[in-house]
Design a protein around this motif. Structure first.
Motif, PDB file in Angstrom:
ATOM      1  N   GLN A 168       0.851  -1.184   0.000  1.00  0.00           N
ATOM      2  CA  GLN A 168       0.000   0.000   0.000  1.00  0.00           C
ATOM      3  C   GLN A 168       0.886   1.234   0.000  1.00  0.00           C
ATOM      4  O   GLN A 168       1.947   1.240   0.635  1.00  0.00           O
ATOM      5  CB  GLN A 168      -0.844  -0.062   1.268  1.00  0.00           C
ATOM      6  CG  GLN A 168      -1.904   0.943   1.411  1.00  0.00           C
ATOM      7  CD  GLN A 168      -2.729   0.668   2.677  1.00  0.00           C
ATOM      8  OE1 GLN A 168      -2.428  -0.197   3.476  1.00  0.00           O
ATOM      9  NE2 GLN A 168      -3.784   1.442   2.842  1.00  0.00           N
ATOM     10  N   ASP A 169       0.494   2.241  -0.723  1.00  0.00           N
ATOM     11  CA  ASP A 169       1.219   3.510  -0.776  1.00  0.00           C
ATOM     12  C   ASP A 169       2.672   3.323  -1.213  1.00  0.00           C
ATOM     13  O   ASP A 169       3.551   4.055  -0.758  1.00  0.00           O
ATOM     14  CB  ASP A 169       1.172   4.231   0.578  1.00  0.00           C
ATOM     15  CG  ASP A 169      -0.245   4.500   1.047  1.00  0.00           C
ATOM     16  OD1 ASP A 169      -1.101   4.741   0.178  1.00  0.00           O
ATOM     17  OD2 ASP A 169      -0.495   4.456   2.267  1.00  0.00           O
ATOM     18  N   THR A 170       2.943   2.355  -2.036  1.00  0.00           N
ATOM     19  CA  THR A 170       4.253   1.999  -2.614  1.00  0.00           C
ATOM     20  C   THR A 170       5.354   1.710  -1.589  1.00  0.00           C
ATOM     21  O   THR A 170       6.478   1.426  -1.967  1.00  0.00           O
ATOM     22  CB  THR A 170       4.795   3.074  -3.577  1.00  0.00           C
ATOM     23  OG1 THR A 170       5.156   4.246  -2.865  1.00  0.00           O
ATOM     24  CG2 THR A 170       3.827   3.390  -4.682  1.00  0.00           C
ATOM     25  N   ASP A 171       5.034   1.747  -0.285  1.00  0.00           N
ATOM     26  CA  ASP A 171       6.105   1.607   0.700  1.00  0.00           C
ATOM     27  C   ASP A 171       5.677   0.875   1.966  1.00  0.00           C
ATOM     28  O   ASP A 171       6.447   0.756   2.898  1.00  0.00           O
ATOM     29  CB  ASP A 171       6.616   2.995   1.074  1.00  0.00           C
ATOM     30  CG  ASP A 171       8.024   2.975   1.627  1.00  0.00           C
ATOM     31  OD1 ASP A 171       8.774   2.048   1.303  1.00  0.00           O
ATOM     32  OD2 ASP A 171       8.371   3.888   2.390  1.00  0.00           O
ATOM     33  N   ARG A 172       4.448   0.381   2.004  1.00  0.00           N
ATOM     34  CA  ARG A 172       3.909  -0.211   3.231  1.00  0.00           C
ATOM     35  C   ARG A 172       3.481  -1.648   2.957  1.00  0.00           C
ATOM     36  O   ARG A 172       2.533  -1.888   2.219  1.00  0.00           O
ATOM     37  CB  ARG A 172       2.722   0.613   3.690  1.00  0.00           C
ATOM     38  CG  ARG A 172       2.116   0.195   4.991  1.00  0.00           C
ATOM     39  CD  ARG A 172       0.896   1.061   5.309  1.00  0.00           C
ATOM     40  NE  ARG A 172       1.156   2.471   5.085  1.00  0.00           N
ATOM     41  CZ  ARG A 172       1.347   3.365   6.044  1.00  0.00           C
ATOM     42  NH1 ARG A 172       1.290   3.004   7.297  1.00  0.00           N
ATOM     43  NH2 ARG A 172       1.573   4.620   5.769  1.00  0.00           N
TER      44      ARG A 172
END
Length: 180
Positions: A87-91
């Motif tokens: 999620q959100d490219t980093d989570r």
């Protein structure tokens, strides 16, 4: 005395606007470097490698609000369904039995999430669900270290102080072993 004339750059779209040259040394440029691997590719590899290591099937789920969402259904070797996401490219996300845990940044949490996923399958990680009056007040992902359960991730709800809490633990069944 020297007077300096302050000028403001022409706004984008005006005839005099010139885009600033890209500085390869700037931090912003390094965020979009062509040498970086796509976060979705990293997460997909993490999740599919996990499933392959444990002989589990995994399937993608189409979810527009997630960069990647995959599901490992309950099957031989896994007593419950796992939902894994980016999620959100980093989570990175791990979800099961009402828990939705998130770990970030991706670049620093890959090995941690890999170990947790392996632990969920081999039984060295479990989910402790705390209830008061039958209502879930907290979910805690725990890992056994040297015979002691330690909290790894906690999702809090509303708890009433000084009221007894009933705790139920959910863990994957240990595989049966046979001795020669």
């Amino acid at each position: 005395m020297v007077h300096a004339r302050l000028t403001t750059p022409d706004p984008p779209g005006s005839a005099g606007f010139q885009p600033a040259p890209c500085d390869p040394a700037s931090p912003r440029h390094s965020m979009v470097s062509p040498h970086m691997q796509d976060p979705t590719t990293i997460a997909r590899s993490l999740f599919t490698d996990f499933a392959t290591r444990h002989g589990l099937s995994i399937r993608p789920i189409d979810e527009p609000n997630m960069d990647l969402l995959m599901q490992v259904p309950a099957q031989k070797g896994l007593a419950f369904t796992l939902t894994l996401g980016l999620q959100d490219t980093d989570r990175l996300n791990i979800g099961f039995e009402g828990l939705w845990a998130h770990f970030f940044p991706l670049s620093q949490k890959q090995a941690h999430v890999r170990a947790l996923l392996d632990g969920i399958v081999d039984g060295s990680c479990r989910l402790a669900i705390h209830r008061q009056f039958g209502i879930v007040t907290r979910r805690v992902l725990e890992r056994r270290v040297d015979g002691v359960w330690q909290s790894v991730y906690t999702a809090h709800g509303l708890a009433i102080p000084f009221v007894p809490t009933h705790v139920t633990c959910i863990a994957n069944a240990q595989p049966e072993t046979t001795s020669p």
